[in-house]
Design a protein around this motif. Structure first.
Motif, PDB file in Angstrom:
ATOM      1  N   HIS A   1       0.798  -1.228   0.000  1.00 10.64           N
ATOM      2  CA  HIS A   1       0.000   0.000   0.000  1.00 10.64           C
ATOM      3  C   HIS A   1       0.828   1.273   0.000  1.00 10.64           C
ATOM      4  O   HIS A   1       0.292   2.367  -0.180  1.00 10.64           O
ATOM      5  CB  HIS A   1      -0.939   0.002   1.224  1.00 10.64           C
ATOM      6  N   HIS A   2       2.130   1.162   0.272  1.00 10.46           N
ATOM      7  CA  HIS A   2       3.043   2.316   0.297  1.00 10.46           C
ATOM      8  C   HIS A   2       2.692   3.331   1.385  1.00 10.46           C
ATOM      9  O   HIS A   2       3.071   4.498   1.303  1.00 10.46           O
ATOM     10  CB  HIS A   2       3.098   3.017  -1.073  1.00 10.46           C
ATOM     11  N   GLU A   3       1.953   2.907   2.384  1.00 10.56           N
ATOM     12  CA  GLU A   3       1.613   3.751   3.520  1.00 10.56           C
ATOM     13  C   GLU A   3       1.134   2.862   4.665  1.00 10.56           C
ATOM     14  O   GLU A   3       0.834   1.687   4.464  1.00 10.56           O
ATOM     15  CB  GLU A   3       0.520   4.758   3.160  1.00 10.56           C
ATOM     16  N   TYR A   4       1.073   3.449   5.897  1.00  7.98           N
ATOM     17  CA  TYR A   4       0.558   2.705   7.044  1.00  7.98           C
ATOM     18  C   TYR A   4      -0.970   2.704   7.009  1.00  7.98           C
ATOM     19  O   TYR A   4      -1.583   3.598   6.412  1.00  7.98           O
ATOM     20  CB  TYR A   4       1.033   3.344   8.351  1.00  7.98           C
ATOM     21  N   PRO A   5      -1.621   1.726   7.650  1.00  2.75           N
ATOM     22  CA  PRO A   5      -3.093   1.697   7.676  1.00  2.75           C
ATOM     23  C   PRO A   5      -3.650   2.864   8.489  1.00  2.75           C
ATOM     24  O   PRO A   5      -2.991   3.405   9.362  1.00  2.75           O
ATOM     25  CB  PRO A   5      -3.411   0.354   8.347  1.00  2.75           C
ATOM     26  N   LYS A   6      -4.873   3.238   8.144  1.00  4.71           N
ATOM     27  CA  LYS A   6      -5.547   4.318   8.871  1.00  4.71           C
ATOM     28  C   LYS A   6      -5.913   3.839  10.271  1.00  4.71           C
ATOM     29  O   LYS A   6      -6.284   2.684  10.470  1.00  4.71           O
ATOM     30  CB  LYS A   6      -6.825   4.755   8.129  1.00  4.71           C
ATOM     31  N   GLU A   7      -5.836   4.752  11.235  1.00  6.56           N
ATOM     32  CA  GLU A   7      -6.147   4.407  12.626  1.00  6.56           C
ATOM     33  C   GLU A   7      -7.641   4.466  12.850  1.00  6.56           C
ATOM     34  O   GLU A   7      -8.329   5.390  12.425  1.00  6.56           O
ATOM     35  CB  GLU A   7      -5.436   5.373  13.570  1.00  6.56           C
ATOM     36  N   LYS A   8      -8.185   3.450  13.529  1.00  4.40           N
ATOM     37  CA  LYS A   8      -9.612   3.428  13.856  1.00  4.40           C
ATOM     38  C   LYS A   8      -9.943   4.486  14.879  1.00  4.40           C
ATOM     39  O   LYS A   8      -9.133   4.818  15.724  1.00  4.40           O
ATOM     40  CB  LYS A   8      -9.994   2.059  14.437  1.00  4.40           C
ATOM     41  N   LYS A   9     -11.154   5.018  14.796  1.00  4.02           N
ATOM     42  CA  LYS A   9     -11.612   5.960  15.809  1.00  4.02           C
ATOM     43  C   LYS A   9     -11.895   5.209  17.107  1.00  4.02           C
ATOM     44  O   LYS A   9     -12.327   4.076  17.100  1.00  4.02           O
ATOM     45  CB  LYS A   9     -12.881   6.691  15.339  1.00  4.02           C
ATOM     46  N   ASP A  10     -11.661   5.939  18.229  1.00  2.73           N
ATOM     47  CA  ASP A  10     -11.923   5.380  19.559  1.00  2.73           C
ATOM     48  C   ASP A  10     -11.149   4.081  19.796  1.00  2.73           C
ATOM     49  O   ASP A  10     -11.639   3.142  20.413  1.00  2.73           O
ATOM     50  CB  ASP A  10     -13.427   5.114  19.774  1.00  2.73           C
ATOM     51  N   SER A  11      -9.949   4.002  19.301  1.00  7.69           N
ATOM     52  CA  SER A  11      -9.137   2.809  19.494  1.00  7.69           C
ATOM     53  C   SER A  11      -7.700   3.221  19.729  1.00  7.69           C
ATOM     54  O   SER A  11      -7.217   4.178  19.153  1.00  7.69           O
ATOM     55  CB  SER A  11      -9.233   1.891  18.267  1.00  7.69           C
ATOM     56  N   THR A  12      -7.044   2.470  20.568  1.00  9.69           N
ATOM     57  CA  THR A  12      -5.633   2.750  20.825  1.00  9.69           C
ATOM     58  C   THR A  12      -4.723   1.832  20.033  1.00  9.69           C
ATOM     59  O   THR A  12      -3.520   1.887  20.149  1.00  9.69           O
ATOM     60  CB  THR A  12      -5.343   2.560  22.318  1.00  9.69           C
ATOM     61  N   ASP A  13      -5.309   0.952  19.205  1.00  4.53           N
ATOM     62  CA  ASP A  13      -4.503   0.016  18.436  1.00  4.53           C
ATOM     63  C   ASP A  13      -4.690   0.288  16.952  1.00  4.53           C
ATOM     64  O   ASP A  13      -5.742   0.725  16.503  1.00  4.53           O
ATOM     65  CB  ASP A  13      -4.933  -1.424  18.772  1.00  4.53           C
ATOM     66  N   ASN A  14      -3.687   0.026  16.150  1.00  2.00           N
ATOM     67  CA  ASN A  14      -3.778   0.168  14.700  1.00  2.00           C
ATOM     68  C   ASN A  14      -4.271  -1.131  14.092  1.00  2.00           C
ATOM     69  O   ASN A  14      -3.743  -2.197  14.380  1.00  2.00           O
ATOM     70  CB  ASN A  14      -2.396   0.493  14.107  1.00  2.00           C
ATOM     71  N   GLU A  15      -5.294  -1.045  13.256  1.00  2.00           N
ATOM     72  CA  GLU A  15      -5.820  -2.216  12.556  1.00  2.00           C
ATOM     73  C   GLU A  15      -5.714  -1.967  11.056  1.00  2.00           C
ATOM     74  O   GLU A  15      -5.785  -0.835  10.584  1.00  2.00           O
ATOM     75  CB  GLU A  15      -7.302  -2.459  12.925  1.00  2.00           C
ATOM     76  N   TYR A  16      -5.553  -3.024  10.301  1.00  2.00           N
ATOM     77  CA  TYR A  16      -5.479  -2.912   8.849  1.00  2.00           C
ATOM     78  C   TYR A  16      -6.885  -2.959   8.277  1.00  2.00           C
ATOM     79  O   TYR A  16      -7.633  -3.901   8.509  1.00  2.00           O
ATOM     80  CB  TYR A  16      -4.624  -4.049   8.281  1.00  2.00           C
ATOM     81  N   SER A  17      -7.208  -1.906   7.491  1.00  2.00           N
ATOM     82  CA  SER A  17      -8.588  -1.754   7.032  1.00  2.00           C
ATOM     83  C   SER A  17      -9.032  -2.872   6.104  1.00  2.00           C
ATOM     84  O   SER A  17     -10.165  -3.291   6.151  1.00  2.00           O
ATOM     85  CB  SER A  17      -8.745  -0.400   6.326  1.00  2.00           C
ATOM     86  N   ASP A  18      -8.120  -3.353   5.237  1.00  2.00           N
ATOM     87  CA  ASP A  18      -8.551  -4.390   4.300  1.00  2.00           C
ATOM     88  C   ASP A  18      -7.739  -5.672   4.475  1.00  2.00           C
ATOM     89  O   ASP A  18      -7.599  -6.460   3.564  1.00  2.00           O
ATOM     90  CB  ASP A  18      -8.420  -3.894   2.848  1.00  2.00           C
ATOM     91  N   GLU A  19      -7.156  -5.838   5.645  1.00  2.00           N
ATOM     92  CA  GLU A  19      -6.404  -7.054   5.926  1.00  2.00           C
ATOM     93  C   GLU A  19      -7.102  -7.806   7.055  1.00  2.00           C
ATOM     94  O   GLU A  19      -7.598  -7.196   7.992  1.00  2.00           O
ATOM     95  CB  GLU A  19      -4.973  -6.715   6.354  1.00  2.00           C
ATOM     96  N   PRO A  20      -7.126  -9.147   6.993  1.00  2.00           N
ATOM     97  CA  PRO A  20      -7.708  -9.909   8.107  1.00  2.00           C
ATOM     98  C   PRO A  20      -6.872  -9.755   9.362  1.00  2.00           C
ATOM     99  O   PRO A  20      -5.663  -9.564   9.292  1.00  2.00           O
ATOM    100  CB  PRO A  20      -7.678 -11.366   7.590  1.00  2.00           C
ATOM    101  N   LYS A  21      -7.538  -9.786  10.502  1.00  2.00           N
ATOM    102  CA  LYS A  21      -6.840  -9.646  11.776  1.00  2.00           C
ATOM    103  C   LYS A  21      -5.921 -10.844  11.997  1.00  2.00           C
ATOM    104  O   LYS A  21      -6.314 -11.986  11.846  1.00  2.00           O
ATOM    105  CB  LYS A  21      -7.856  -9.550  12.932  1.00  2.00           C
ATOM    106  N   VAL A  22      -4.668 -10.551  12.344  1.00  2.34           N
ATOM    107  CA  VAL A  22      -3.661 -11.596  12.514  1.00  2.34           C
ATOM    108  C   VAL A  22      -3.441 -11.847  13.995  1.00  2.34           C
ATOM    109  O   VAL A  22      -3.197 -10.911  14.745  1.00  2.34           O
ATOM    110  CB  VAL A  22      -2.326 -11.183  11.844  1.00  2.34           C
ATOM    111  N   GLU A  23      -3.547 -13.113  14.390  1.00  3.31           N
ATOM    112  CA  GLU A  23      -3.314 -13.454  15.791  1.00  3.31           C
ATOM    113  C   GLU A  23      -1.814 -13.440  16.082  1.00  3.31           C
ATOM    114  O   GLU A  23      -0.992 -13.485  15.176  1.00  3.31           O
ATOM    115  CB  GLU A  23      -3.888 -14.855  16.092  1.00  3.31           C
TER     116      GLU A  23
END
Length: 689
Positions: free
Chosen positions: A243-265
């Motif tokens: 993506h050539h950039e970091y994922p957008k940060e979710k609102k009301d969250s202290t963790d970064n999640e990938y918008s179009d990537e599955p959550k990785v354990e």
């Protein structure tokens, strides 16, 4: 007649020459040695039960990665009934520990070394000895009847004077006003340019990938602990490459999640993408680390060889100065000498103190040495230490402090039902003389006059006799028992977004029941202190007076003490957790002897470790801990000590009495450790297949 005299003279010179050469062949204890130890093998070998010791060592070594082939550690070729010599030294760059042994079987010793060293390691042959490195910093050398073990490390010395040199250079420049003006102008330009606003650079994902890979290099050094972090950074790299950039940060969250990537354990170790981690940069970094290790090893090897050459080219005797051996007892099992002044003053602490104006005061305070004689008697262990300051005037003032008066009122608080006590009888007025002797000649040369003036001012302002009357130097602390108390404390839980949440919890802690008392010749002073505490608006809410006692109560539920009581009575100031503690106790014959010693010696005390552990039972939670505690409680002993001045030193004896049926106090510690080891091993769960 003259010819006879000349011949006699030649013979005398010849004999003197032989004596001189012979004396030069002795290897001297290094000048920078800060630790020296002699182990009396003749006595200790009789006290070691090898039938018990061997199986234990074999069991412990089984758990190592390399399975040793040695089965009898009493037959290593080392002459265990001979004296062993150990010493340690250090300077800015080299730290070393050496141990000298006498051999009674060279072949057995070489067998033992071959079973210990790593496969493939070369044994270096020299003219009169052989040696091998067991590790990068551990070396062993031997000939027909002697062996030396040496542990050594080398680090490039850090130049502590770099900063001072820079300051001196700047000071030299200021001598020329023209240069000063130019320097100020240049400094202003440098500051302006350093803080000038720069145009914001565009985000470069390739640079960011490089930074992340650099982080991985360092994390790989502790791969087991940091594998999860490595996996996270690898995921970041994959995302940036796509993506050539970091994922957008979710609102009301202290963790970064990938918008179009599955959550990785969290990835369990050791799952690592070697194609990503093993880069050319990694290899270069590893080569650099290896080259540094090789260079250090070369330096260490040269130092070790020089030391081995010096020893094996001597008469194989270690020459130790009389100062080091001054307080050695030939009947002790182990003798130890430590140069505490050199350990402190020539270490990192000492170098730091040199950067301060009055750092020399602290260097002088620590400028002392101590000797220890250790005895493993049948029913107790004895440790006798001798402390001596290197400045005779300072030592004289230390000794003067240890000559106080008796106080029978304090002795009456000692009883054999308590956990223990610590008693002192010193001369408080002599502390001033000690302080003056430490301050004397301890300032930098340019501040010496100021130091002398400050000392004279202190003598004028301070009424030493009046201060000493407030607390002459007699005191005692008695720990009666440990009670259990439930206290509240704050813990923290975290939700899925790592938001912090306070949680109130309770736990049981040991609460001491004690008495602290000291003599005073100025009761009015302490009564005024306690009266102020009960009337001052900031302290009155916690301090109250009830009868002859002043009490302090803390309303906080997390406090380890419920209430403290203060009083002054018959020339004694009391601080206690219960008012009945100040009453004289019924004393048995043994506690009467303790009371006599508390009056006789400047410092003395005892602690019943068994009763102490009973009071700490609540601190042990798991079944294994409880089982270990129950065993230790049955076998743990009692500690007693006394301290006094003897000549030009302060001598302290510590006795630890044993309670089980071991052959002697040396094997007592082995039996204790062996049983605890077996308990811990038996409690381990069987591996799940």
């Amino acid at each position: 007649m003259n010819s006879i005299l000349q011949k006699i003279q030649k013979i005398i010179f010849l004999l003197f020459g032989f004596v001189l050469v012979f004396s030069q062949q002795k290897m001297k204890l290094p000048n920078d040695a800060v630790f020296y130890m002699e182990i009396n093998g003749k006595q200790l070998d009789k006290k070691i039960n090898w039938e018990k010791f061997n199986p234990f060592l074999q069991e412990v070594t089984k758990k190592g990665k390399n399975k040793p082939s040695w089965t009898d550690y009493s037959k290593t070729g080392i002459k265990y009934d001979a004296t062993q010599y150990h010493y340690a030294s250090f300077n800015d760059s080299v730290k070393s520990y050496s141990a000298h042994f006498i051999l009674d079987n060279k072949e057995k010793f070489q067998e033992f070394i071959n079973s210990t060293k790593k496969k493939g390691l070369e044994v270096y042959k020299k003219n009169n000895y052989s040696y091998v490195n067991l590790d990068d910093d551990i070396f062993v050398a031997w000939n027909g009847n002697r062996a030396v073990l040496k542990m050594i490390s080398y680090d490039k010395p850090y130049k502590y004077d770099d900063y001072n040199d820079a300051v001196d250079s700047i000071a030299a420049i200021t001598a020329d006003s023209t240069v000063v003006a130019a320097a100020e102008s240049a400094a202003a330009v440098a500051v302006d340019s350093a803080y000038a606003d720069e145009p914001e650079r565009a985000f470069n994902y390739k640079e960011e990938i490089k930074y992340l890979k650099d982080d991985i290099k360092y994390l790989k050094e502790n791969i087991k602990e940091n594998n999860t972090e490595i996996a996270r950074k690898q995921k970041d790299i994959q995302y940036l490459e796509k993506h050539h950039e970091y994922p957008k940060e979710k609102k009301d969250s202290t963790d970064n999640e990938y918008s179009d990537e599955p959550k990785v354990e969290a990835v369990p170790p050791p799952i690592i993408d070697e194609d990503m981690v093993e880069t050319e940069g990694d290899l270069d970094y590893q080569k650099e680390i290896d080259s540094v290790k090789i260079e250090k090893f070369k330096v260490v090897k040269k130092l070790v060889e020089a030391d081995f050459d010096s020893y094996f080219n001597s008469n194989l005797e270690l020459e130790v100065s009389k100062d080091v051996l001054a307080f050695r007892d030939a009947n002790s099992d182990v003798f130890v000498y430590t140069d505490y002044g050199r350990i402190v003053n020539e270490g990192i602490y000492g170098k730091m103190m040199r950067n301060y104006e009055f750092g020399q005061f602290f260097n002088k305070m620590y400028n002392s040495n101590s000797s220890y004689n250790l005895y493993f008697d049948k029913e107790k262990v004895r440790l006798v230490s001798s402390y001596q300051h290197k400045d005779p005037e300072v030592q004289k003032n230390f000794s003067a402090i240890y000559k106080g008066k008796k106080n029978k009122k304090l002795m009456s608080l000692i009883n054999d039902k308590s956990i223990g006590y610590y008693s002192i009888n010193v001369d408080g007025s002599k502390y001033f003389d000690l302080m003056y002797s430490l301050l004397k000649n301890s300032g930098e040369a340019e501040y010496q006059k100021e130091m002398e003036l400050m000392m004279e001012t202190m003598k004028i302002v301070l009424d030493e006799e009046a201060i000493a009357k407030i607390a002459p130097g007699n005191g005692i602390f008695v720990l009666n028992e440990l009670k259990t108390k439930t206290v509240e404390y704050t813990d923290y839980d975290y939700d899925d977004d790592y938001n912090e949440k306070e949680v109130k919890k309770t736990k049981e802690v040991a609460m001491p029941n004690f008495t602290f008392a000291f003599a005073t010749e100025n009761e009015g002073y302490w009564n005024r202190v306690f009266n102020v505490l009960t009337t001052n608006k900031n302290t009155a809410k916690n301090f109250i007076k009830k009868g002859e006692f002043y009490s302090f109560k803390d309303d906080k539920k997390d406090s380890y003490l419920d209430q403290l009581f203060f009083t002054v009575k018959d020339g004694v100031v009391y601080l206690t957790t219960a008012t009945e503690n100040i009453l004289p106790k019924n004393q048995s014959d043994i506690s009467k002897n303790w009371a006599k010693d508390s009056a006789k010696y400047p410092a003395s005390g005892r602690f019943d470790i068994q009763r102490l552990l009973v009071g700490l039972e609540k601190e042990f939670k798991s079944p294994s801990e409880r089982k270990t505690l129950d065993f230790v409680k049955k076998n743990v002993g009692e500690m007693y000590f006394k301290s006094e001045t003897k000549g030009d030193r302060i001598e302290t004896e510590i006795d630890y009495s044993i309670k089980n049926s071991s052959e002697n106090s040396l094997m007592y510690f082995f039996d204790l450790f062996d049983e605890v080891y077996k308990i811990n091993e038996s409690e381990k769960k069987a591996p799940i297949l």
